[in-house]
Write a protein that holds these residues in place. Structure first.
Motif, PDB file in Angstrom:
ATOM      1  N   ALA A 118       0.731  -1.374   0.010  1.00 49.03           N
ATOM      2  CA  ALA A 118      -0.074   0.019  -0.026  1.00 49.03           C
ATOM      3  C   ALA A 118       0.768   1.344  -0.004  1.00 49.03           C
ATOM      4  N   TYR A 119       0.612   2.172  -0.643  1.00 47.28           N
ATOM      5  CA  TYR A 119       1.283   3.514  -0.985  1.00 47.28           C
ATOM      6  C   TYR A 119       0.005   4.467  -0.585  1.00 47.28           C
ATOM      7  N   VAL A 120      -0.100   4.852   0.705  1.00 46.08           N
ATOM      8  CA  VAL A 120      -1.419   5.207   1.210  1.00 46.08           C
ATOM      9  C   VAL A 120      -0.909   6.393   2.546  1.00 46.08           C
ATOM     10  N   PRO A 121      -1.613   7.176   2.470  1.00 46.67           N
ATOM     11  CA  PRO A 121      -1.656   8.006   3.776  1.00 46.67           C
ATOM     12  C   PRO A 121      -2.278   7.293   4.888  1.00 46.67           C
ATOM     13  N   ASN A 122      -2.225   8.129   6.318  1.00 42.55           N
ATOM     14  CA  ASN A 122      -2.852   7.381   7.413  1.00 42.55           C
ATOM     15  C   ASN A 122      -4.395   7.717   7.302  1.00 42.55           C
ATOM     16  N   SER A 123      -5.262   6.760   6.805  1.00 38.87           N
ATOM     17  CA  SER A 123      -6.470   7.040   6.604  1.00 38.87           C
ATOM     18  C   SER A 123      -7.400   5.683   6.890  1.00 38.87           C
ATOM     19  N   GLU A 124      -8.415   5.876   6.960  1.00 41.21           N
ATOM     20  CA  GLU A 124      -9.543   4.825   7.169  1.00 41.21           C
ATOM     21  C   GLU A 124      -9.043   3.694   6.091  1.00 41.21           C
ATOM     22  N   GLU A 125      -8.926   4.174   4.820  1.00 40.53           N
ATOM     23  CA  GLU A 125      -8.730   2.995   3.711  1.00 40.53           C
ATOM     24  C   GLU A 125      -7.507   2.227   4.012  1.00 40.53           C
ATOM     25  N   ALA A 126      -6.273   2.871   4.621  1.00 44.67           N
ATOM     26  CA  ALA A 126      -5.270   2.168   5.026  1.00 44.67           C
ATOM     27  C   ALA A 126      -5.585   1.013   6.150  1.00 44.67           C
TER      28      ALA A 126
ATOM     29  N   PHE B 245      -2.564  -1.409  -3.173  1.00 43.49           N
ATOM     30  CA  PHE B 245      -3.338  -0.335  -2.913  1.00 43.49           C
ATOM     31  C   PHE B 245      -2.638   1.216  -3.025  1.00 43.49           C
ATOM     32  N   ALA B 246      -3.186   2.313  -3.897  1.00 45.84           N
ATOM     33  CA  ALA B 246      -2.569   3.505  -4.113  1.00 45.84           C
ATOM     34  C   ALA B 246      -3.474   4.618  -4.114  1.00 45.84           C
ATOM     35  N   THR B 247      -2.856   5.624  -3.266  1.00 51.01           N
ATOM     36  CA  THR B 247      -3.718   6.928  -3.313  1.00 51.01           C
ATOM     37  C   THR B 247      -3.311   7.778  -4.590  1.00 51.01           C
ATOM     38  N   ASP B 248      -4.185   8.814  -5.082  1.00 49.53           N
ATOM     39  CA  ASP B 248      -3.792   9.438  -6.021  1.00 49.53           C
ATOM     40  C   ASP B 248      -2.933  10.528  -5.753  1.00 49.53           C
ATOM     41  N   GLY B 249      -3.109  11.003  -4.307  1.00 52.56           N
ATOM     42  CA  GLY B 249      -2.618  12.133  -4.044  1.00 52.56           C
ATOM     43  C   GLY B 249      -2.626  12.406  -2.567  1.00 52.56           C
ATOM     44  N   TYR B 250      -2.007  13.383  -1.873  1.00 54.67           N
ATOM     45  CA  TYR B 250      -2.451  13.739  -0.488  1.00 54.67           C
ATOM     46  C   TYR B 250      -2.241  15.309  -0.200  1.00 54.67           C
TER      47      TYR B 250
ATOM     48  N   ASP C 254     -10.400   4.262  26.099  1.00 54.31           N
ATOM     49  CA  ASP C 254      -9.726   5.231  25.994  1.00 54.31           C
ATOM     50  C   ASP C 254      -9.782   5.723  24.325  1.00 54.31           C
ATOM     51  N   ARG C 255      -9.372   6.859  24.267  1.00 52.21           N
ATOM     52  CA  ARG C 255      -9.167   7.421  22.751  1.00 52.21           C
ATOM     53  C   ARG C 255      -7.517   7.665  22.516  1.00 52.21           C
ATOM     54  N   PHE C 256      -6.975   6.790  21.672  1.00 53.06           N
ATOM     55  CA  PHE C 256      -5.668   6.626  21.551  1.00 53.06           C
ATOM     56  C   PHE C 256      -5.210   7.197  20.307  1.00 53.06           C
ATOM     57  N   PHE C 257      -4.161   8.233  20.293  1.00 53.30           N
ATOM     58  CA  PHE C 257      -3.653   8.668  19.121  1.00 53.30           C
ATOM     59  C   PHE C 257      -2.140   8.738  19.146  1.00 53.30           C
ATOM     60  N   TRP C 258      -1.307   8.377  18.166  1.00 51.03           N
ATOM     61  CA  TRP C 258       0.054   8.755  17.960  1.00 51.03           C
ATOM     62  C   TRP C 258       0.291   9.349  16.624  1.00 51.03           C
ATOM     63  N   PHE C 259       0.662  10.412  16.525  1.00 52.61           N
ATOM     64  CA  PHE C 259       1.202  11.281  15.354  1.00 52.61           C
ATOM     65  C   PHE C 259       2.122  10.280  14.637  1.00 52.61           C
ATOM     66  N   THR C 260       1.582   9.748  13.464  1.00 58.64           N
ATOM     67  CA  THR C 260       2.774   9.004  12.564  1.00 58.64           C
ATOM     68  C   THR C 260       2.108   8.812  11.203  1.00 58.64           C
ATOM     69  N   THR C 261       2.778   8.388  10.139  1.00 55.80           N
ATOM     70  CA  THR C 261       2.459   8.085   9.022  1.00 55.80           C
ATOM     71  C   THR C 261       2.518   6.566   8.900  1.00 55.80           C
ATOM     72  N   THR C 262       2.028   5.922   7.582  1.00 51.47           N
ATOM     73  CA  THR C 262       1.956   4.694   7.292  1.00 51.47           C
ATOM     74  C   THR C 262       3.703   4.002   7.006  1.00 51.47           C
ATOM     75  N   GLY C 263       4.456   4.897   7.076  1.00 51.95           N
ATOM     76  CA  GLY C 263       5.830   4.531   6.752  1.00 51.95           C
ATOM     77  C   GLY C 263       6.472   4.440   8.217  1.00 51.95           C
ATOM     78  N   TRP C 264       5.958   4.537   9.151  1.00 51.75           N
ATOM     79  CA  TRP C 264       6.843   4.345  10.332  1.00 51.75           C
ATOM     80  C   TRP C 264       6.404   3.330  11.302  1.00 51.75           C
ATOM     81  N   MET C 265       6.927   2.643  12.003  1.00 58.90           N
ATOM     82  CA  MET C 265       6.322   1.388  12.838  1.00 58.90           C
ATOM     83  C   MET C 265       5.316   1.877  13.918  1.00 58.90           C
ATOM     84  N   MET C 266       5.128   3.245  14.125  1.00 61.65           N
ATOM     85  CA  MET C 266       4.353   3.581  15.170  1.00 61.65           C
ATOM     86  C   MET C 266       2.706   3.806  14.545  1.00 61.65           C
TER      87      MET C 266
END
Length: 667
Positions: A150-158, A197-202, A310-322
């Motif tokens: 997948a070449y995708v942002p941090n999204s629901e689809e990911a 899976f690929a996004t058209d942009g971000y 809990d509502r859990f949030f870690w700022f990250t992208t799909t390219g980082w193990m977080m």
């Protein structure tokens, strides 16, 4: 909770009420009732967890109610490293552990981007969409062991695509869309994927970034692809795909949404993560369904104290193990927040806005973001209502003591700060937080349960209150089961076990204190070794970046012919002010008086930016290699960097340095 300001560095300690509500307390009570174990402190619990390894991991399996269609016959059949064999005989699926928590009482996902408002995705909606995408993949012939990328942002689809892939027993791998073509191909081509899976942009930092041409390049460069699923993210979805091998996301969503989870062995591959790839072809690290599941439920439930409410949030992208760890929040029933955008747009306080808006209770970010907020004199305590926030996580690099103090002075006093450190290699942390323990400035609270972390001196002896190599002397379930295309395991062995056979060497400098806390002082492969005295670079950064004039810094040590040694310090100055002799003297004096004369650099040089990986790590080793005369294209892949132009200054400075290497420089 109680905030404390004392000279011994103690900043916070948990109240009796917090201890009573803690997941760790419930777990220890369960151990007493079910196993007859009288463990009353974090230290006692950790000691038992690493010295009775099989008993500990069996207890996690039972306590966390891991679902398996076939039970295991033995917890740890082969305890050696590498090659530890965990939970032989068990058959299970990661996705079943996720949806056993499905409920109508709270959402599964919260979604936010730079341009789209906050919205919720229910557990029911998530499960239906995962089922539909999984059945769509099945119709393409995707099955157990196939690779889906997948070449995708941090999204629901990911999230949906990953869970669909895992439910089939296929193997997932992702890159963020800020990766360039070469970087993505270097990763994905190794594992021969059948679906992309690929996004058209971000959108990032207020800009719309077109990725359609890169997707076309990926389709050409990955000959094993059978299908590409295009996810319209920026541009209006076309009525139909323009090529036979392309499908649109909504076409897959039209499939039957019944979710069925393939039962796979505990050690079956779940995903492939990658090393940074800054100095060569990235290592393709394969981790298992069961190993990741067990490690993440342990770490998130016990070490991060995550609860279903809990509502859990870690700022990250799909390219980082977080990102992978954030997804793990679903394994313990928490609601997770996905944010697609820049942490600094439209201003640096954006993430604090999001924490307030979404009612986040556990917020994780990088140490770099926290120190940037500190430098910018942001004070969320005055500008935001963070009433629900109870825990703040920090990782990516060591958080300096002044960063700890800033959190309690500028963010919130009644807050548990959990600094953690681990790695992509295990997709988790070796050392981290414990809500039962106090927080001391500059210190990580504890070694995590099940991780037998030790500090080895130069003779390979385990030491306390001394800086040493971070090693693990017992295996973890989430350690790599293998590297892709490494059939004899040579690259795996060379990466972790070459220094100490049978013992994992991670590559960090670590100090274990007598009270059980931990101090990480940088990467051991970028150690400064001046006059025979080894020092971690983070100690220098802590002092230098505490100066109000300095925004960022980087230090290297270069070995020269004849035994000479050159140690320059590079600084990024606030508001791009010129570097004065007065400031140089101030920096050197501060290092001499605060730490040691050995830490005084041979030169202080102003630069525009410190080069960093996409996950925020400073690139000390590639800069050092530039000074040794290696060409840039041989030492770093620019696609793996968040700011590749930052090397422009170093190319120029290194060339000037090499032209004058006959001159006397430091010793």
């Amino acid at each position: 909770m109680e905030y404390i300001s004392e000279e011994n560095g103690l900043l916070w300690k948990p109240s009796d009420e917090i201890k009573q509500r803690a997941n760790l307390t419930s777990y220890m009570s369960w151990l007493q009732q079910e196993k007859g174990l009288q463990l009353e402190t974090q230290a006692q619990l950790w000691d038992w967890s690493v010295n009775r390894l099989e008993d500990f991991w069996a207890s996690i399996w039972q306590y966390m109610q891991i679902q398996a269609s076939q039970p295991y016959t033995q917890v740890l059949a082969q305890p050696q490293m590498p090659g530890a064999a965990w939970f032989a005989g068990a058959r299970l699926n990661y996705v079943e552990q996720v949806f056993r928590h499905a409920t109508a009482e709270r959402p599964a996902l919260l979604i936010r981007s730079e341009t789209a408002p906050l919205r919720e995705v229910s557990w029911q909606e998530l499960q239906h969409k995962v089922g539909a995408i999984a059945n769509g993949l099945t119709a393409m012939g995707v099955g157990v062991g196939d690779r889906v990328v997948a070449y995708v942002p941090n999204s629901e689809e990911a999230i949906i695509a990953f869970l669909a892939c895992a439910s089939l027993g296929a193997i997932w791998s992702s890159c963020a869309p800020d990766f360039g073509t070469r970087s993505v191909v270097d990763r994905f081509k190794q594992i021969e994927p059948c679906v992309l899976f690929a996004t058209d942009g971000y959108r990032y930092n207020g800009k719309m970034l077109d990725r359609r041409s890169i997707v076309a390049e990926l389709r050409q460069a990955l000959p094993t692809l059978r299908k590409t699923i295009l996810i319209p993210s920026v541009y209006e979805a076309p009525d139909s795909a323009d090529a036979a091998d392309i499908l649109l996301w909504d076409e897959l969503l039209a499939y039957d949404d019944t979710l069925t989870c393939a039962q796979v062995p505990f050690n079956h591959p779940l995903w492939v993560l990658y090393s940074s790839g800054t100095t060569g072809l990235p290592k393709a690290i394969v981790q298992s369904q069961g190993g990741i599941m067990l490690e993440h439920v342990k770490f998130l439930h016990l070490q991060m104290d995550l609860k279903p409410e809990d509502r859990f949030f870690w700022f990250t992208t799909t390219g980082w193990m977080m990102w992978n760890l954030l997804v793990g929040g679903l394994l313990v029933g928490s609601t997770i927040l996905l944010y697609d955008g820049s942490p600094g747009y439209p201003q640096l306080g954006t993430l604090w806005d999001l924490v307030q808006e979404a009612g986040i209770t556990v917020f994780g970010t990088s140490a770099g973001y926290l120190t940037a907020c500190m430098k910018a004199e942001i004070t969320p305590v005055q500008t935001h209502q963070l009433t629900r926030l109870r825990a703040l996580g920090s990782t990516g690099s060591p958080l300096p003591p002044e960063g700890f103090r800033w959190v309690y002075q500028a963010v919130k006093q009644d807050l548990w700060l959990a600094s953690i450190s681990g790695g992509t290699d295990v997709c988790s942390a070796f050392v981290g937080g414990s809500i039962l323990l106090p927080v001391y400035e500059g210190e990580i609270q504890t070694r995590v349960l099940g991780a037998k972390v030790e500090a080895f001196d130069e003779l390979g002896r385990s030491v306390i209150n001394e800086v040493g190599e971070l090693v693990l002397t017992e295996p973890l379930p989430s350690m790599p089961i293998y590297f892709w295309n490494d059939p004899q395991g040579k690259r795996l062995n060379d990466s972790y076990f070459a220094s100490y056979p049978g013992i994992w060497r991670h590559g960090d400098w670590i100090q274990l204190t007598s009270r059980g806390s931990v101090i990480i002082s940088g990467r051991s492969d970028s150690t400064i070794n001046r006059k025979g005295i080894r020092m971690g670079s983070s100690e220098i950064y802590r002092v230098v970046e505490d100066l109000p004039e300095v925004v960022d810094s980087l230090v290297i040590g270069v070995e020269l012919s004849g035994g000479a040694y050159y140690m320059p310090l590079f600084v990024v100055l606030k508001d791009s002010q010129p570097l004065s002799e007065e400031l140089i003297t101030k920096i050197k004096t501060r290092l001499r008086n605060t730490i040691s004369p050995h830490y005084v650099p041979d030169a202080v040089i102003a630069i525009h930016e410190v080069p960093r990986t996409l996950s925020g790590k400073k690139l000390e080793v590639p800069v050092k290699k530039l000074f040794l005369g290696l060409p840039l294209d041989k030492i770093v892949s620019l696609d793996t960097l968040s700011n590749p132009h930052a090397f422009d200054d170093f190319i120029r400075i290194a060339a000037q340095f090499r032209d004058t290497t006959e001159a006397t420089v430091g010793s």
